[in-house]
Design an enzyme around this catalytic site. Structure first.
Site, PDB file in Angstrom:
ATOM      1  N   SER A  12     -13.730  -7.484  19.464  1.00  0.00           N
ATOM      2  CA  SER A  12     -13.270  -5.633  18.772  1.00  0.00           C
ATOM      3  C   SER A  12     -13.986  -5.492  17.527  1.00  0.00           C
ATOM      4  O   SER A  12     -13.390  -4.497  16.450  1.00  0.00           O
ATOM      5  CB  SER A  12     -12.387  -5.599  19.503  1.00  0.00           C
ATOM      6  N   SER A  13     -14.233  -6.374  16.825  1.00  0.00           N
ATOM      7  CA  SER A  13     -14.825  -6.641  15.022  1.00  0.00           C
ATOM      8  C   SER A  13     -15.900  -6.365  14.962  1.00  0.00           C
ATOM      9  O   SER A  13     -16.884  -7.001  15.273  1.00  0.00           O
ATOM     10  CB  SER A  13     -14.225  -7.791  14.535  1.00  0.00           C
ATOM     11  N   PRO A  14     -16.709  -4.829  14.403  1.00  0.00           N
ATOM     12  CA  PRO A  14     -17.161  -4.315  13.724  1.00  0.00           C
ATOM     13  C   PRO A  14     -17.614  -5.290  13.606  1.00  0.00           C
ATOM     14  O   PRO A  14     -19.781  -6.092  12.978  1.00  0.00           O
ATOM     15  CB  PRO A  14     -17.351  -2.906  13.591  1.00  0.00           C
ATOM     16  N   TYR A  17     -19.333  -8.223  14.758  1.00  0.00           N
ATOM     17  CA  TYR A  17     -20.235  -8.303  15.725  1.00  0.00           C
ATOM     18  C   TYR A  17     -21.391  -8.065  14.770  1.00  0.00           C
ATOM     19  O   TYR A  17     -23.126  -8.895  15.475  1.00  0.00           O
ATOM     20  CB  TYR A  17     -20.542  -6.450  16.611  1.00  0.00           C
TER      21      TYR A  17
END
Length: 200
Positions: A12-14, A17
């Site tokens: 869930s880490s931009p 990603y």
């Protein structure tokens, strides 16, 4: 052969990603393998006394703007997902089950789950979504559904998260090269230079 690069992230880490789209190619340019370590960031935040960027005054608004900007600059498909952030237990367990049982599929699944959340806006906290992502890759969703509920895989994710914290990981992405730690997507250039120069 030189030691592998260790890449710690939460699905869930931009910034995790964004880094995931580049880290393997970066490692390969320097004759290195890259080991992915999906983990859960919440325990790391608790251990470090940190809070999620999106929840911090001023920083939250800046970060949301920066994620859009980074994606545009690098041509990475991205849209801010709703809800955000989400729990990634099922996704991380699925990665580790694949790593143990179908290791060539683990990283492709990692890329697919990142894209599902950050490019397609699918809620990867939902186990059904995680299994659908796997099924779209041609994997057996029923087998995976059983696998992520096994005590061994649950323990593996706990151990990876606890091990990451013990090693000093407090955020994502977090890259370790020959014991040298680099936190953040914006440190990938420094990682590359470190590999080119052999450190400094």
């Amino acid at each position: 052969m030189p030691a592998a690069i260790d890449f710690y992230t939460d699905f869930s880490s931009p910034y995790g990603y964004f880094a995931s789209t580049m880290i393997d190619a970066l490692a390969a340019r320097h004759g290195r393998d890259c080991r992915w370590h999906p983990m859960l960031l919440s325990p790391a935040f608790q251990a470090s006394g940190n809070t999620r960027l999106i929840d911090q005054p001023l920083k939250g608004a800046y970060s949301r703007h920066d994620w859009d900007r980074v994606a545009r600059r690098h041509g990475i498909p991205y849209r801010f997902p709703e809800p955000f952030p989400v729990g990634t237990v099922a996704a991380a367990r699925a990665f580790w089950w694949l790593d143990a049982n179908m290791p060539t599929q683990a990283k492709p699944f990692g890329h697919a789950i990142f894209a599902a959340y950050f490019a397609q806006g699918r809620d990867i906290s939902d186990k059904a979504v995680v299994l659908a992502v796997a099924e779209a890759m041609g994997l057996d969703a029923a087998v995976l559904a059983q696998g992520i509920e096994t005590p061994e895989i649950k323990a593996k994710l706990r151990a990876e998260t606890e091990g990451a914290i013990a090693a000093g990981v407090f955020g994502a992405p977090f890259t370790v090269v020959d014991g040298e730690q680099f936190w953040g997507f914006d440190r990938l250039g420094m990682v590359e230079e470190w590999l080119e120069r052999g450190g400094w």
